[in-house]
Write a protein that holds these residues in place. Structure first.
Motif, PDB file in Angstrom:
ATOM      1  N   TYR A  19       0.841  -1.200   0.000  1.00  0.00           N
ATOM      2  CA  TYR A  19       0.000   0.000   0.000  1.00  0.00           C
ATOM      3  C   TYR A  19       0.876   1.250   0.000  1.00  0.00           C
ATOM      4  CZ  TYR A  19       0.860  -0.222   5.072  1.00  0.00           C
ATOM      5  OH  TYR A  19       1.449  -0.307   6.298  1.00  0.00           O
ATOM      6  N   ASN A  30      -6.404   7.232  -2.890  1.00  0.00           N
ATOM      7  CA  ASN A  30      -6.362   6.993  -4.319  1.00  0.00           C
ATOM      8  C   ASN A  30      -6.827   8.234  -5.075  1.00  0.00           C
ATOM      9  OD1 ASN A  30      -5.699   4.032  -4.334  1.00  0.00           O
ATOM     10  ND2 ASN A  30      -7.559   3.982  -3.111  1.00  0.00           N
ATOM     11  N   ASN A  45      -1.642   2.512  -5.821  1.00  0.00           N
ATOM     12  CA  ASN A  45      -0.327   1.887  -5.784  1.00  0.00           C
ATOM     13  C   ASN A  45      -0.199   0.724  -6.755  1.00  0.00           C
ATOM     14  OD1 ASN A  45       2.298   1.805  -4.593  1.00  0.00           O
ATOM     15  ND2 ASN A  45       1.698  -0.074  -3.561  1.00  0.00           N
ATOM     16  N   GLY A  46      -1.317   0.182  -7.207  1.00  0.00           N
ATOM     17  CA  GLY A  46      -1.273  -0.946  -8.128  1.00  0.00           C
ATOM     18  C   GLY A  46      -1.706  -0.537  -9.514  1.00  0.00           C
ATOM     19  N   GLN A  64      -6.399  -3.721  -7.411  1.00  0.00           N
ATOM     20  CA  GLN A  64      -5.119  -3.451  -6.752  1.00  0.00           C
ATOM     21  C   GLN A  64      -4.781  -4.484  -5.669  1.00  0.00           C
ATOM     22  OE1 GLN A  64      -4.642   0.716  -5.746  1.00  0.00           O
ATOM     23  NE2 GLN A  64      -5.397   1.382  -7.731  1.00  0.00           N
ATOM     24  N   GLU A  68      -5.289  -2.575   0.449  1.00  0.00           N
ATOM     25  CA  GLU A  68      -5.858  -1.283   0.075  1.00  0.00           C
ATOM     26  C   GLU A  68      -7.357  -1.322  -0.172  1.00  0.00           C
ATOM     27  OE1 GLU A  68      -3.657  -0.139  -3.384  1.00  0.00           O
ATOM     28  OE2 GLU A  68      -2.107   0.812  -2.210  1.00  0.00           O
ATOM     29  N   ASP A  95      -1.216  -7.019  -8.236  1.00  0.00           N
ATOM     30  CA  ASP A  95      -1.533  -5.588  -8.163  1.00  0.00           C
ATOM     31  C   ASP A  95      -2.820  -5.256  -8.919  1.00  0.00           C
ATOM     32  OD1 ASP A  95      -0.160  -6.168 -10.577  1.00  0.00           O
ATOM     33  OD2 ASP A  95       0.415  -4.074 -10.835  1.00  0.00           O
ATOM     34  N   HIS A  96      -3.469  -6.304  -9.455  1.00  0.00           N
ATOM     35  CA  HIS A  96      -4.760  -6.134 -10.138  1.00  0.00           C
ATOM     36  C   HIS A  96      -5.851  -7.012  -9.527  1.00  0.00           C
ATOM     37  CE1 HIS A  96      -3.196  -3.841 -13.700  1.00  0.00           C
ATOM     38  NE2 HIS A  96      -2.081  -4.370 -13.249  1.00  0.00           N
ATOM     39  N   HIS A 224      -1.084   0.730 -16.481  1.00  0.00           N
ATOM     40  CA  HIS A 224      -0.285   1.638 -15.655  1.00  0.00           C
ATOM     41  C   HIS A 224      -0.024   2.900 -16.458  1.00  0.00           C
ATOM     42  CE1 HIS A 224       0.728  -1.303 -12.457  1.00  0.00           C
ATOM     43  NE2 HIS A 224       0.612  -2.177 -13.445  1.00  0.00           N
TER      44      HIS A 224
END
Length: 327
Positions: A19, A30, A45-46, A64, A68, A95-96, A224
Motif C-alpha cells: 500500500y 487513491n 499503488n497498483g 489493486q 488497500e 496488483d490487479h 499503468h
C-alpha cells in the motif's frame, strides 16, 4: 534467467509495496479521475482501476492490493452510493487482483478469463500464506463476454498470449472508453510475463486488435500510467514493433544478448521520452525482446530442421521403392 529475475523482482515489489504511504506513514488516498460521464479511473499503488457508475450500480475493473481494498471501497463511495455489482480482472497479477476476496465478501461477482482463475489457483497452491478462495473469479469466459449495464454495452474480449495468457480488455461502447489492462503501459516499457504465457508478438497483436476496435476519439485507461489517447496506443504499438525489428536484425547478425543490451541507439528516441524510467528499465526491456526473438528463431529453425529430415526420409523411401521396382 532474465525472465525469472524480472518476475521475481516484480513479485517482490508487489509484496513490499502492498500500500502507498504518505511521509507521515498514513495510507495515501487513491486518485479518482473522471474519464467520461459514467467512467472513472482510479490510480493508486497498483494497476489502474476502471469504474462505471450509474443507475444499475458500479461496474469495476481490477482492484489493486488486498491491503488497500477498504480504502478503495471508501473512495468508490465518493462517486456512487450504489453497490459494486460486477468486477472483471484483466489478468491474474497481484496488483490487479489483490482485492478480489474483499470485493467478493461485499457481494461483488468476480469475472475473468479462464486462465486467470487457473493462474490464481496455482498461486494459492504455492503460497505459504493461504489466499482466500473468495479471491477466485466466480464466472470465467474463454473469448468474449458482453454486459448490458448502466445504459450501455460493455464488451470484454480476450487477447491471446500478450502480457499473460489470460488478458482481457474492456470496451465501454457508448462511453467510448477502453481499459487495456497491462497489455499497455502508457509511455513506459511493458512487462511481459513469459513464464505465464505472455509474449512480445502476442502483446503487439493485442494492441493492434484494440486499435482496430476503437477510434481516434476513444479514451484509454492503461494498466499503468496516465489516461491515454488513440495516438498514445499507436505510439506504444509502433515502439514495440520498431524495437523488435531492430533487435531481430542484430540477432540475425549474430549479436549476443549482452551486446544488444548495451546498444543504446536501438531505443534512443524512446528513452528520450522517458520510456525507460518505469518498472522495466531499457536494459531489461532489450533483454526481454532479445529473448523473444531468440525463442522465435529457435522455433523456426527447429521446424525447418524437422522439415528437412522429413524430406530426406521421403526421398530415401522413394529411392528404395524405385530400386525395388528395378529389381
Amino acid at each position: 534467467m532474465f525472465s525469472k529475475a524480472i518476475l521475481s523482482s516484480f513479485l517482490f515489489l508487489i509484496a513490499i509495496n502492498s500500500y502507498a504511504q504518505t511521509d507521515t506513514g498514513e495510507k495515501a488516498s487513491n486518485k479518482l479521475i473522471k474519464v467520461s460521464n459514467k467512467i472513472y479511473m482510479m490510480q493508486g499503488n497498483g494497476g489502474n482501476i476502471g469504474l462505471s457508475v450509474g443507475n444499475d450500480g458500479v461496474f469495476m475493473i481490477d482492484d489493486q492490493f488486498a491491503e488497500e481494498i477498504e480504502q478503495i471501497q471508501k473512495d468508490i463511495k465518493k462517486i456512487s452510493d450504489k453497490p459494486v455489482r460486477f468486477l472483471v480482472n484483466t489478468h491474474f497479477h497481484g496488483d490487479h487482483t489483490g482485492g478480489n476476496a474483499g470485493m467478493a465478501k461485499s457481494g461483488t461477482v468476480l469475472f475473468s478469463h479462464e486462465n486467470v482463475r487457473k493462474r490464481l489457483l496455482e498461486v494459492m497452491r504455492k503460497e505459504t500464506k493461504k489466499m482466500p478462495e473468495d479471491a477466485l473469479p466466480l464466472v470465467t469466459f474463454s473469448e468474449d463476454l458482453t454486459f448490458h449495464f448502466n445504459g450501455e454495452k460493455i464488451y470484454v474480449f480476450h487477447v491471446h498470449n500478450a502480457h499473460t495468457d489470460g488478458d482481457a480488455m474492456i470496451y465501454f461502447t457508448d462511453s467510448n472508453v477502453l481499459h487495456t489492462g497491462d497489455v499497455f503501459f502508457n509511455g513506459k516499457y511493458p512487462f511481459i510475463d513469459e513464464q505465464n504465457g505472455g509474449s512480445l508478438m502476442g502483446n503487439i497483436s493485442a494492441m493492434e486488435k484494440a486499435l482496430n476496435i476503437i477510434n481516434e476519439d476513444t479514451k484509454i485507461i492503461p494498466g499503468h500510467g496516465n489516461i491515454a489517447t488513440f495516438k498514445d496506443l499507436q505510439t506504444g504499438t509502433n515502439m514495440l514493433t520498431t524495437v523488435y525489428k531492430r533487435v531481430y536484425t542484430h540477432y540475425a547478425n549474430k549479436k549476443s544478448e549482452e551486446e544488444v543490451a548495451k546498444m543504446t541507439d536501438i531505443t534512443q528516441e524512446y528513452d528520450a521520452k522517458g520510456y525507460g524510467s518505469g518498472f522495466i528499465s531499457t536494459d531489461a526491456f532489450l533483454r526481454m525482446v532479445y529473448k523473444n526473438v531468440a525463442e522465435e528463431r529457435n522455433s523456426i529453425d527447429s521446424n525447418a530442421e524437422k522439415n528437412r529430415k522429413a524430406r530426406e526420409k521421403v526421398e530415401k523411401m522413394m529411392k528404395e521403392q524405385e530400386q525395388k521396382e528395378k529389381n
